[in-house]
Write a protein that holds these residues in place. Structure first.
Motif, PDB file in Angstrom:
ATOM      1  N   UNK A  66     119.546  32.829 -20.718  1.00 33.86           N
ATOM      2  CA  UNK A  66     118.833  34.445 -19.533  1.00 33.86           C
ATOM      3  C   UNK A  66     117.536  34.607 -20.136  1.00 33.86           C
ATOM      4  N   UNK A  67     117.442  35.645 -18.666  1.00 28.71           N
ATOM      5  CA  UNK A  67     116.332  36.285 -19.373  1.00 28.71           C
ATOM      6  C   UNK A  67     116.457  37.331 -20.000  1.00 28.71           C
ATOM      7  N   UNK A  68     115.872  37.823 -21.231  1.00 27.20           N
ATOM      8  CA  UNK A  68     116.545  38.900 -22.051  1.00 27.20           C
ATOM      9  C   UNK A  68     115.995  39.869 -21.185  1.00 27.20           C
ATOM     10  N   UNK A  69     116.544  41.228 -21.392  1.00 34.09           N
ATOM     11  CA  UNK A  69     116.983  42.547 -20.226  1.00 34.09           C
ATOM     12  C   UNK A  69     114.930  43.377 -20.963  1.00 34.09           C
ATOM     13  N   UNK A  70     114.499  43.493 -21.955  1.00 28.98           N
ATOM     14  CA  UNK A  70     113.629  43.845 -22.404  1.00 28.98           C
ATOM     15  C   UNK A  70     111.879  43.376 -22.668  1.00 28.98           C
ATOM     16  N   UNK A  71     110.851  43.515 -22.093  1.00 29.92           N
ATOM     17  CA  UNK A  71     110.629  43.250 -22.251  1.00 29.92           C
ATOM     18  C   UNK A  71     109.199  42.689 -24.034  1.00 29.92           C
ATOM     19  N   UNK A  72     110.105  43.354 -24.258  1.00 25.96           N
ATOM     20  CA  UNK A  72     109.680  42.561 -25.576  1.00 25.96           C
ATOM     21  C   UNK A  72     110.387  41.369 -26.217  1.00 25.96           C
ATOM     22  N   UNK A 127     115.792  36.869  -7.281  1.00 29.06           N
ATOM     23  CA  UNK A 127     114.729  38.361  -7.368  1.00 29.06           C
ATOM     24  C   UNK A 127     113.315  37.892  -7.036  1.00 29.06           C
ATOM     25  N   UNK A 128     113.403  36.962  -5.955  1.00 24.97           N
ATOM     26  CA  UNK A 128     111.906  36.741  -5.283  1.00 24.97           C
ATOM     27  C   UNK A 128     112.714  36.175  -3.996  1.00 24.97           C
ATOM     28  N   UNK A 129     111.998  36.691  -2.569  1.00 28.32           N
ATOM     29  CA  UNK A 129     111.856  36.088  -1.794  1.00 28.32           C
ATOM     30  C   UNK A 129     111.775  34.669  -1.059  1.00 28.32           C
ATOM     31  N   UNK A 156     106.607  36.514 -12.080  1.00 32.15           N
ATOM     32  CA  UNK A 156     106.845  37.673 -11.582  1.00 32.15           C
ATOM     33  C   UNK A 156     107.999  38.232 -12.713  1.00 32.15           C
ATOM     34  N   UNK A 157     108.989  36.809 -12.520  1.00 35.10           N
ATOM     35  CA  UNK A 157     109.651  38.340 -14.016  1.00 35.10           C
ATOM     36  C   UNK A 157     109.131  38.325 -15.206  1.00 35.10           C
ATOM     37  N   UNK A 158     108.188  37.860 -15.493  1.00 31.05           N
ATOM     38  CA  UNK A 158     107.588  38.317 -16.533  1.00 31.05           C
ATOM     39  C   UNK A 158     106.091  39.360 -16.391  1.00 31.05           C
TER      40      UNK A 158
END
Lengths: 283, 272
Positions: free
Chosen positions: B94-100, A118-120, B55-57
């Protein structure tokens, strides 16, 4: 819908899309010329396209894996093409990096599905990768309605097998391919800091005449490494580099990337917009 | 080294930092992929995996702006998210799909990972719970009902038979700093955190029935533990016994109940 005009000799000023950006634009009408939107966000949330009723859009992308060995799927390329046509973006900025790679198996006889990130990631800086970039551009560019421009990666560690510096790599790609550059000054500074070179010296070695767009964002030094950080203001050295670049070239666009934090202070954003406008002679 | 193989190894490590941990233990495994172990900066790759997870967070920053600011100022972001990436990978989660849900998962991880003997970690744990409490109370729909608009309670003298009940919703946290003071320090352009004292502090985050505002009430230890036992079913005498008192509540105990009632946090009702 609003569309961006990019006359030669003028630099348009934009913001990278974040959830706080529409509010900022509403509060500061006329201050910003465009919003840079990632294709991936548009694909995931098509309703973001409505932003173009208010302000022009420039398309950014992280899906083509230009410096990689696993090509994007045909539906992905087709979707990028559609968004480019719909937004009438003047170009598509894509990372000079890879975002997907062959899957790893201990048994090399077994095929495995590719690893999609998800990140380059900064590629191996080598002649082999330069050739691959040229091949990928030759395949992808004809399928898109506007020019691709390539954004330099931040380098956080030495990639195994690399035989050249980042600047040499960019020079080699520029020599091999007829392609414009998206010069991310913060990525450039990060790479300089992490590889121990003088950014002021190195920036003069870049093919600056190829620069179409510039990115400016913050950085953060942690655990002994300088990291990209779109939640902090750009340091003074980034603006110093910007001044040096502007003495040699007039890019068509400059994007401030303060889009990681929805609560990025408007006062700082306004100050950086004003500073950038002054440097561009638009103060 | 073949660029294609190099990219495959780097991508696999970023995607699954558990592999990086394995390559640290067994570097010769890298040779089977055509990579010389000495050429791979596994520490750098591990940290980079942390950046990608950070960044995913980004979506959870909305509720946790000062927590992220503190992580940044204390130089903990990369260390924390690299460890978190490794933890999730080791669990195959896996990382959860919602921010909460992502915020909840991160809190669960940090509760066990942070070393509260380290001042930066302790400040962070307090700030995280502070901002989570504010976010949770903000998002909770205010209940409606008779007397919902009342903020302050009547100054009735509680007795042994009094049945205390929380008016609205509270979240209690025992901390070692005052996140309000730390937050003020973090808003400076160049924050200086070492000056923040690490002393026990007891906070009640309270949203009265139907109230828009959230109050942060700093309590003493006694008041904090009384509130933590109030359940709307036990009388003042029951609570006094639960807290180690005798059969009959002391005057100090009843006085404190009265003060919490006067603040409006407790409704001091008669037994059913």
């Amino acid at each position: 819908m609003k569309f961006l005009d990019t006359p030669v000799g003028e630099t348009r000023l934009g913001l990278a899309y974040g959830t706080g950006v529409p509010g900022f634009i509403e509060l500061n009408p006329g201050l910003i010329d465009y919003v840079e939107l990632p294709f991936e966000q548009l694909r995931h949330s098509p309703e973001l396209g409505a932003l173009q009723d208010t302000i022009p859009v420039v398309l950014h992308c992280a899906s083509m894996s230009i410096a990689g060995f696993v090509s994007p799927s045909a539906p992905t390329v087709e979707a990028i093409k559609r968004e480019a046509e719909r937004t009438r973006t003047p170009w598509i900025g894509e990372h000079l990096a890879f975002v997907s790679a062959d899957g790893l198996t201990e048994n090399t006889d077994e095929p495995s599905s590719p690893t999609a990130l998800t990140y380059t990631v900064c590629p191996q800086l080598s002649d082999e990768t330069v050739e691959r970039v040229a091949e990928n551009l030759a395949t992808l560019q004809p399928r898109l309605p506007v020019p691709l421009i390539l954004e330099n990666s931040p380098q956080y560690f030495i990639v195994p097998g690399s035989t050249m510096s980042m600047v040499d790599f960019i020079c080699a790609v520029s020599a091999r391919c007829d392609v414009g550059l998206l010069l991310d000054l913060t990525h450039f500074l990060i790479t300089s800091l992490n590889t121990g070179v003088d950014p002021v010296v190195e920036i003069e070695r870049l093919p600056l005449e190829r620069v179409v767009e510039i990115h400016v964002s913050g950085l953060n030094t942690q655990s002994g490494v300088a990291w990209d950080d779109h939640a902090t203001p750009a340091p003074a050295l980034v603006f110093e580099l910007l001044e040096r670049v502007l003495q040699r070239v007039r890019p068509l666009a400059l994007t401030l990337e303060y889009n990681w934090s929805p609560t990025f202070p408007h006062a700082i954003l306004q100050a950086h917009v004003a500073r950038t406008r002054r440097l561009l002679g638009r103060g | 080294m073949n660029a294609r193989q190099v990219h495959a190894v780097l991508a696999a490590g970023v995607e699954n930092p558990g592999l990086i941990a394995r390559w640290r233990r067994e570097p010769q495994l890298l040779r089977s992929y055509g990579i010389e172990p000495d050429t791979v900066d596994l520490d750098g790759l591990w940290k980079f995996a942390g950046l990608t997870v950070k960044v995913r967070h980004n979506a959870i920053r909305e509720d946790l702006p000062l927590t992220f600011r503190l992580m940044s100022v204390a130089g903990l972001e990369i260390e924390i998210f690299a460890a978190y990436a490794g933890d999730r990978a080791s669990k195959g989660a896996r990382y959860a799909s919602t921010a909460e849900a992502r915020a909840c998962d991160l809190v669960d991880f940090l509760e066990h990972w942070l070393d509260l003997e380290r001042p930066g970690h302790s400040l962070l744990w307090d700030m995280l719970r502070h901002e989570r409490a504010l976010a949770q109370l903000t998002k909770s729909a205010p209940p409606s009902g008779p007397g919902a608009e009342r903020v302050g309670g009547p100054r009735t003298a509680p007795s042994s038979a009094t049945l205390p009940r929380v008016r609205g919703k509270i979240i209690l946290h025992e901390m070692r700093s005052d996140p309000r003071a730390v937050g003020a320090a973090l808003r400076a352009s160049a924050p200086r955190l070492p000056g923040v004292l690490l002393e026990p502090a007891y906070f009640c985050y309270w949203r009265a029935d139907a109230a828009k505002e959230i109050s942060i009430v700093q309590l003493d230890a006694f008041g904090f533990y009384i509130l933590s036992f109030v359940d709307g079913a036990r009388s003042a005498a029951d609570l006094n016994r639960e807290l180690g008192g005798g059969k009959k509540p002391t005057r100090a105990f009843l006085q404190l109940l009265g003060e919490l009632g006067a603040l409006g946090i407790l409704e001091l009702g008669r037994p059913r």
